[in-house]
Structures are given as structure tokens and as C-alpha cells.
Design an enzyme around this catalytic site. Structure first.
Site, mmCIF file in Angstrom:
data_model
loop_
_atom_site.group_PDB
_atom_site.id
_atom_site.type_symbol
_atom_site.label_atom_id
_atom_site.label_comp_id
_atom_site.label_asym_id
_atom_site.label_seq_id
_atom_site.Cartn_x
_atom_site.Cartn_y
_atom_site.Cartn_z
ATOM 1 N N GLY A 157 0.835 -1.194 0.000
ATOM 2 C CA GLY A 157 0.000 0.000 0.000
ATOM 3 C C GLY A 157 0.872 1.247 0.000
ATOM 4 O O GLY A 157 2.030 1.229 -0.422
ATOM 5 N N GLY A 158 0.314 2.303 0.530
ATOM 6 C CA GLY A 158 1.040 3.573 0.558
ATOM 7 C C GLY A 158 2.335 3.483 1.332
ATOM 8 O O GLY A 158 3.240 4.318 1.166
ATOM 9 N N GLY A 199 25.728 11.343 -29.195
ATOM 10 C CA GLY A 199 25.250 12.052 -28.009
ATOM 11 C C GLY A 199 25.733 11.380 -26.735
ATOM 12 O O GLY A 199 25.942 12.039 -25.702
ATOM 13 N N ALA A 200 25.914 10.078 -26.816
ATOM 14 C CA ALA A 200 26.355 9.353 -25.615
ATOM 15 C C ALA A 200 27.755 9.797 -25.196
ATOM 16 O O ALA A 200 28.091 9.782 -24.012
ATOM 17 C CB ALA A 200 26.318 7.856 -25.871
HETATM 18 C C1 HXC Z 1 -3.366 -4.022 12.426
HETATM 19 C C2 HXC Z 1 -2.400 -5.940 11.670
HETATM 20 C C3 HXC Z 1 -2.213 -5.371 10.401
HETATM 21 C C4 HXC Z 1 -2.633 -4.017 10.204
HETATM 22 C C5 HXC Z 1 -1.409 -7.350 10.338
HETATM 23 N N1 HXC Z 1 -1.903 -7.174 11.581
HETATM 24 N N2 HXC Z 1 -1.594 -6.266 9.593
HETATM 25 N N3 HXC Z 1 -2.974 -5.281 12.661
HETATM 26 N N4 HXC Z 1 -3.206 -3.404 11.253
HETATM 27 N N5 HXC Z 1 -2.475 -3.408 9.044
HETATM 28 C C6 HXC Z 1 -1.871 -8.116 12.670
HETATM 29 C C7 HXC Z 1 -2.776 -9.308 12.442
HETATM 30 O O1 HXC Z 1 -4.055 -9.004 12.904
HETATM 31 C C8 HXC Z 1 -2.105 -10.373 13.286
HETATM 32 O O2 HXC Z 1 -2.432 -10.144 14.635
HETATM 33 C C9 HXC Z 1 -0.647 -10.055 13.141
HETATM 34 O O3 HXC Z 1 -0.570 -8.668 12.711
HETATM 35 C C10 HXC Z 1 0.056 -10.893 12.110
HETATM 36 O O4 HXC Z 1 -0.721 -10.868 10.928
HETATM 37 P P1 HXC Z 1 -1.072 -12.203 10.130
HETATM 38 O O5 HXC Z 1 -2.119 -11.845 9.152
HETATM 39 O O6 HXC Z 1 -1.335 -13.304 11.090
HETATM 40 O O7 HXC Z 1 0.319 -12.482 9.415
HETATM 41 P P2 HXC Z 1 0.600 -13.056 7.982
HETATM 42 O O8 HXC Z 1 -0.270 -14.237 7.725
HETATM 43 O O9 HXC Z 1 2.072 -13.210 7.887
HETATM 44 O O10 HXC Z 1 0.131 -11.921 6.962
HETATM 45 C C11 HXC Z 1 0.776 -10.684 6.937
HETATM 46 C C12 HXC Z 1 -0.014 -9.681 6.081
HETATM 47 C C13 HXC Z 1 -1.459 -9.614 6.559
HETATM 48 C C14 HXC Z 1 0.031 -10.138 4.618
HETATM 49 C C15 HXC Z 1 0.690 -8.332 6.188
HETATM 50 O O11 HXC Z 1 -1.474 -9.446 7.981
HETATM 51 C C16 HXC Z 1 -2.251 -8.529 5.951
HETATM 52 O O12 HXC Z 1 -2.706 -8.637 4.815
HETATM 53 N N6 HXC Z 1 -2.464 -7.441 6.726
HETATM 54 C C17 HXC Z 1 -3.226 -6.316 6.286
HETATM 55 C C18 HXC Z 1 -2.474 -5.545 5.271
HETATM 56 C C19 HXC Z 1 -3.198 -4.304 4.895
HETATM 57 O O13 HXC Z 1 -4.208 -4.347 4.210
HETATM 58 N N7 HXC Z 1 -2.715 -3.175 5.443
HETATM 59 C C20 HXC Z 1 -3.278 -1.913 5.168
HETATM 60 C C21 HXC Z 1 -2.703 -1.508 3.853
HETATM 61 S S1 HXC Z 1 -3.202 0.082 3.408
HETATM 62 P P3 HXC Z 1 -2.433 -11.324 15.710
HETATM 63 O O14 HXC Z 1 -2.929 -10.677 16.939
HETATM 64 O O15 HXC Z 1 -3.318 -12.376 15.145
HETATM 65 O O16 HXC Z 1 -1.034 -11.773 15.840
HETATM 66 C C22 HXC Z 1 -1.972 0.986 3.966
HETATM 67 C C23 HXC Z 1 -2.173 2.410 3.683
HETATM 68 C C24 HXC Z 1 -0.953 3.194 3.942
HETATM 69 O O17 HXC Z 1 -1.040 0.576 4.516
HETATM 70 C C25 HXC Z 1 -1.196 4.520 3.322
HETATM 71 C C26 HXC Z 1 -0.062 5.441 3.489
HETATM 72 C C27 HXC Z 1 -0.295 6.668 2.721
#
Ligand code: HXC
Length: 508
Positions: free
Chosen positions: A169-170, A404-405
Site C-alpha cells: 500500500g502507501g 550524443g552518448a
Molecule cells: C493491524 C495488523 C495489520 C494491520 C497485520 N496485523 N496487519 N494489525 N493493522 N495493518 C496483525 C494481524 O491481525 C495479526 O495479529 C498479526 O498482525 C500478524 O498478521 P497475520 O495476518 O497473522 O500475518 P501473515 O499471515 O504473515 O500476513 C501478513 C499480512 C497480513 C500479509 C501483512 O497481515 C495482511 O494482509 N495485513 C493487512 C495488510 C493491509 O491491508 N494493510 C493496510 C494496507 S493500506 P495477531 O494478533 O493475530 O497476531 C496501507 C495504507 C498506507 O497501509 C497509506 C499510506 C499513505
């Protein structure tokens, strides 16, 4: 008193356990180190001084008020690498998946501000699920606060990102604005939208690794500068790499003792150029035989390998090296190689690192693909970067410098300080055959051959350019290191400034 100390120790121990043993085990099972273990490898033993160990998030939604983990998913502070100060943050995937909350961002901002204040590099170890979903916009604001600092720090202190887990993501845009990115194979990935969103929107089926893994970003996209096998290799590479970097734009390049004689001659370079102009040779050999102890830290070796970039040292002091690679596409300049080298040249210029350029370039790559994808604009990037650079610039033309290079590759006309050519250099508007086919169009094969020979005799040498002063000296290849070392000594106090401006407008 002892009770207070005991309380402090208890709190410290709790904080250091991050998300708990189960999650630490899960991290290890994926072949990854924890945030703290990574810092142990990256930094000199015992040098890490942590900040903000007790910072917690302030989110009260979705039951978060009952889930607080001191440190809030990122370990921050400072330490040393081979004795030199560095500020670091290391995201802890065991705590809410290393996701970024407002407080987590605040911790990162604090180390960045401290690094800027004292003039020390920042290394970020990224392993995060992105924005802390429970916090919503507060997390987005936190990202933007980090982004803003990345921008302000650019060109002031070196910034290095190691991607050691998810970065999606971002969140990708903070590393993207740092100077260099190293990625770990198989366990790290970077993409703006992941495979599931890609499938929904475009119907493409792609794995995480294919979409944004270390190999994809080190070969195809150039987002990453290096792909390393595992956490340890990446962290040790970062240590080696750090040794080349100045601490800030106010500091000189680091210097370390070298046992390699500055005037070492390298007779094998006298015969490295093959007899036929179409035969390649490996420019890496020229580079290694020139720099101290043959040690060359190459960046982006898998991307646009028709140009080579990286750091070496001469007399113990860092130099940036840019070199055409005749082994790949005959060393031609194209869109990707221009962009790759331009960014590197600008980094060197921002941080007062002298640039050594080895030239063997047949020109720009022709074709609709290149033209329609903007070789004009992208080629101009490299031209612009060399033209604005005020650091010492030493150029060695080993063989072809066509069209040019020739101008682009740190020529005299772009304020090259010392422009050397080997006797094998050919400096001309284009290769002899192509030139003759244009100016003597319609002649029969014998006529073309005769004119080609005449053109070669006239231009396939460095002396026409040298007679105009475009080349300072035609040198023995074996003396290349000695010439460069002497040149760098002379240029140590070089003083050159561009006209005042708010900033330039490089063709982006
Ligand atoms: C809160 C999160 C989290 C998040 C993971 N966790 N991502 N908690 N916010 N964004 C937590 C899970 O709930 C879990 O908690 C622990 O971290 C480990 O995650 P798992 O899913 O069990 O791990 P894994 O299977 O290895 O998968 C990792 C992952 C997945 C692929 C990153 O967790 C995932 O898809 N997370 C969400 C990603 C996402 O959509 N993020 C937002 C993106 S948008 P527990 O308690 O069970 O251990 C963004 C915008 C930024 O980032 C913009 C900036 C401008």
C-alpha cells in the site's frame, strides 16, 4: 531504590518481548529474525541505545484500549556501524504485524529528526502490515509525517531501507523516497496493491513474489538496489555498504587505510580491449583493477546491466563509479540505464562523492520501443545529472564514445575535470560503417569499404578529440589507477557552484 530499579527492569523485559514468544517463534519459523535480533546484526556489538521503549498507542477503538504493547511495533534509537553513528528503526512484526499507528510513526519521526539535527544516516528495517487498521486516518497521518521527513532528509543525510517482510500500500512510498533499498528474497515484498486486488481489478493471477518480490524489484522495476538471500546477508551487506557513505551532506567521504599502492600499475589492462571493435570485454575487470583491493560494491547488478554503478575506494576514500558495460547490449544507453545511472550520479553529487566514469558506449539504443517510451526525456536525465554535478569528475574512455552518448558520459563539455582516453578510444559521431553509409549513400560495396577504412583511420582514435582539448591526455591503460588517484588528490579542494536557484527542474 532497588524496588524502582526492579520495576524498570520488569518493564524493560516486558517491552523487549514484543508480541510474545509465540509470535517470535512464528517469525523465526518464517526464516526471519526479530526486530531486535536484526539490530544486533546491523549495529556494532553493544552500541545500540534505544529510545521510546515505553511508547504505546492511544487507540480506543475495536478493543485496542486493552491491547497495549510497549514500543508499539517499532524499535528505534541509534548505534554505530564500524564506529560511525547511525539512527535506526526496526519494525516489529510480532506487535500488531508491525503495523504503523500514529505513535509508531511518531517514533520513526523522532529518530529521523535526531539524525537530521546531528547529520547521521538513517537505516530503516521494514517489516509491516501497513497502516494500523484500527486507527484509520491517524495512521495515514503518521505515514505522511514520515514521508515529509523522507523528503526533507533527501540530500541531507543518506537514507537506506531494508525490506525484510511485507511493505504494501502507501507504505511503499517511504522506502521509495530513501536513497537505496535492499530486499530479502522470498520473505519481503513491496506493492501498491496486492495480488488479490490485482485479480479483482485486472483479472491477472500473480503471486506476491512475482508481483513485488526481491527479484522482481531488483531486475524489472529497479525499485530495489540489491536482492539478498536472507536477513543476515542483507544486514551484513548494509554494514559493508554503510562504510562507503558520508554521514551527511556536510561531511567528507569516509576514509580508511588502504594497503593498495596508489600508483599500482595494472599491465593486464593494456591488452583487455579485444582486437575487433565488436567484441565485448567485461568492464567489471577494469573497475576492479582500478579500485583499492579490487573491492567494488555494485548496485542494481540485475537491472539495466548495460550500465554498471556502485562504490569503490581510491586511496581509502569513497568514489562513485559509473561504467558502460560492453558485455550487455554493447554498453548502449537506453531508458533504463540512463535512469539508473542518473539517480546514482545525483546521489554522489548530493553527498560530495567524486564520480569516476568509464566510457565504452556505441550511442543511444534505436527503436520505436525506446522512442515511444521516452528515451528523449529519460536520456536527458543522465545528461542533466552529469551536467549539474559539481563533485570531482574523472572520465576514462576505454573504447567507443559515439554520438550524443559521448557528450552525456561525463564529457569535458559537461565540466568533466579530467578526461582521459586510452589509445584504443574511438571518439566520433557514430561507428564508421553507419557513418559512411549515410554520407556516401549509393556507393557500391567496395566504395563503402574504402570509405569506412578512411573514416576509421580518421576518427577511430582519441587524437582528434585530444587535439581539440576535449581529452586532457591519452594514457596507458596500465596507469589508469595512478592517474585517477593523482587526479583525485588534485581535485580534493575543487570548488564549483551552480547558479542560485530554488531547485532545478530535471526532466522527471
Ligand atoms: C493491524 C495488523 C495489520 C494491520 C497485520 N496485523 N496487519 N494489525 N493493522 N495493518 C496483525 C494481524 O491481525 C495479526 O495479529 C498479526 O498482525 C500478524 O498478521 P497475520 O495476518 O497473522 O500475518 P501473515 O499471515 O504473515 O500476513 C501478513 C499480512 C497480513 C500479509 C501483512 O497481515 C495482511 O494482509 N495485513 C493487512 C495488510 C493491509 O491491508 N494493510 C493496510 C494496507 S493500506 P495477531 O494478533 O493475530 O497476531 C496501507 C495504507 C498506507 O497501509 C497509506 C499510506 C499513505
Amino acid at each position: 531504590m532497588s524496588a524502582n530499579i526492579a520495576e524498570m527492569e520488569k518493564r524493560r523485559a516486558a517491552a523487549k518481548l514484543g508480541g510474545g514468544q509465540k509470535r517470535i517463534d512464528a517469525q523465526h519459523a518464517k526464516g526471519k529474525l526479530t526486530a531486535r535480533e536484526r539490530l544486533d546484526v546491523l549495529l556494532d556489538e553493544g552500541s545500540f541505545e534505544e529510545m521510546d521503549l515505553y511508547v504505546e498507542h492511544d487507540c480506543v477503538d475495536f478493543g485496542m484500549q486493552d491491547q497495549k504493547i510497549p514500543g508499539d511495533g517499532v524499535v528505534t534509537g541509534s548505534g554505530t556501524i564500524n564506529g560511525r553513528l547511525v539512527y535506526v528503526f526496526s519494525q516489529d512484526f510480532t506487535v500488531f504485524g508491525g503495523s504503523l499507528s500514529a505513535r509508531h510513526a511518531q517514533k520513526i519521526c523522532k529518530v529521523m529528526d535526531a539524525a537530521m539535527k546531528v547529520g547521521a544516516p538513517v537505516i530503516g528495517l521494514n517489516d509491516s502490515g501497513g497502516a494500523r487498521i484500527q486507527e484509520g486516518v491517524a495512521s495515514l497521518g503518521g505515514y505522511a509525517d514520515v514521508f515529509q521527513r523522507n523528503v526533507l532528509a533527501s540530500g541531507v543525510v543518506p537514507q537506506l531501507s531494508l525490506i525484510m517482510g511485507p511493505c504494501a500500500g502507501g507504505a511503499v512510498y517511504s522506502p521509495a523516497m530513501t536513497d537505496f533499498i535492499f530486499m530479502v528474497k522470498d520473505s519481503s515484498y513491496m506493492f501498491v496493491t496486492g495480488p488479490e486486488v490485482v485479480k479483482t481489478v485486472t483479472n491477472e493471477v500473480v503471486t506476491q513474489e512475482e508481483l513485488g518480490g526481491a527479484i522482481t524489484h531488483s531486475s524489472k522495476t529497479s525499485v530495489s538496489d540489491l536482492a539478498l538471500e536472507n536477513d543476515i546477508e542483507a544486514l551484513l551487506a548494509a554494514r559493508d555498504f554503510f562504510d562507503f557513505l558520508p554521514s551527511s551532506n556536510r561531511d567528507d567521504v569516509p576514509e580508511r587505510p588502504s594497503a593498495d599502492a596508489w600508483d599500482r600499475l595494472e599491465p593486464s589492462l593494456d591488452t583487455i580491449i579485444p582486437p575487433s571493435a565488436n567484441q565485448p570485454y567485461d568492464m567489471h575487470e577494469v573497475i576492479r583493477k582500478t579500485v583499492d583491493e579490487g573491492e567494488f560494491f555494485e548496485l542494481q547488478p540485475l537491472h539495466a546491466s548495460n550500465i554498471i554503478i556502485g562504490f569503490g575506494r581510491i586511496e581509502g576514500r569513497t568514489v562513485g563509479i559509473v561504467a558502460n558495460q560492453p558485455m550487455v547490449l554493447a554498453g548502449v544507453l537506453d531508458i533504463n540505464s540512463s535512469k539508473k545511472a542518473a539517480r546514482f550520479v545525483r546521489f554522489c553529487d548530493a553527498f560530495s562523492i567524486p564520480i569516476i566514469t568509464f566510457v565504452d558506449v556505441p550511442g543511444f539504443l534505436p527503436g520505436t520501443d525506446q522512442e515511444h517510451n521516452g528515451i528523449i526525456k529519460h536520456g536527458a536525465k543522465l545528461l542533466f545529472a552529469y551536467g549539474e554535478a559539481t563533485v570531482p569528475k574523472i572520465t576514462v574512455i576505454t573504447r567507443k564514445a559515439y554520438g550524443g552518448a559521448y557528450d552525456v558520459m561525463s564529457s569535458k563539455h559537461l565540466r568533466g575535470d579530467l578526461n582521459y582516453a586510452w589509445p584504443t578510444a574511438e571518439i566520433a559521431v557514430m561507428g564508421a560503417k553507419g557513418a559512411v553509409e549515410i554520407i556516401f549513400r549509393g556507393q557500391n560495396a567496395d566504395g563503402i569499404a574504402a570509405k569506412t577504412k578512411e573514416y576509421e583511420d580518421r576518427f577511430a582514435n582519441p587524437f582528434v578529440a585530444a587535439s581539440r582539448g576535449y581529452i586532457d591526455e591519452v594514457i596507458y591503460p596500465h596507469s589508469t589507477r595512478r592517474r585517477i588517484a593523482l587526479g583525485l588528490r588534485k581535485l580534493r579542494n575543487k570548488s564549483l557552484e551552480n547558479p542560485w536557484k530554488k531547485h532545478d527542474n530535471i526532466p522527471l
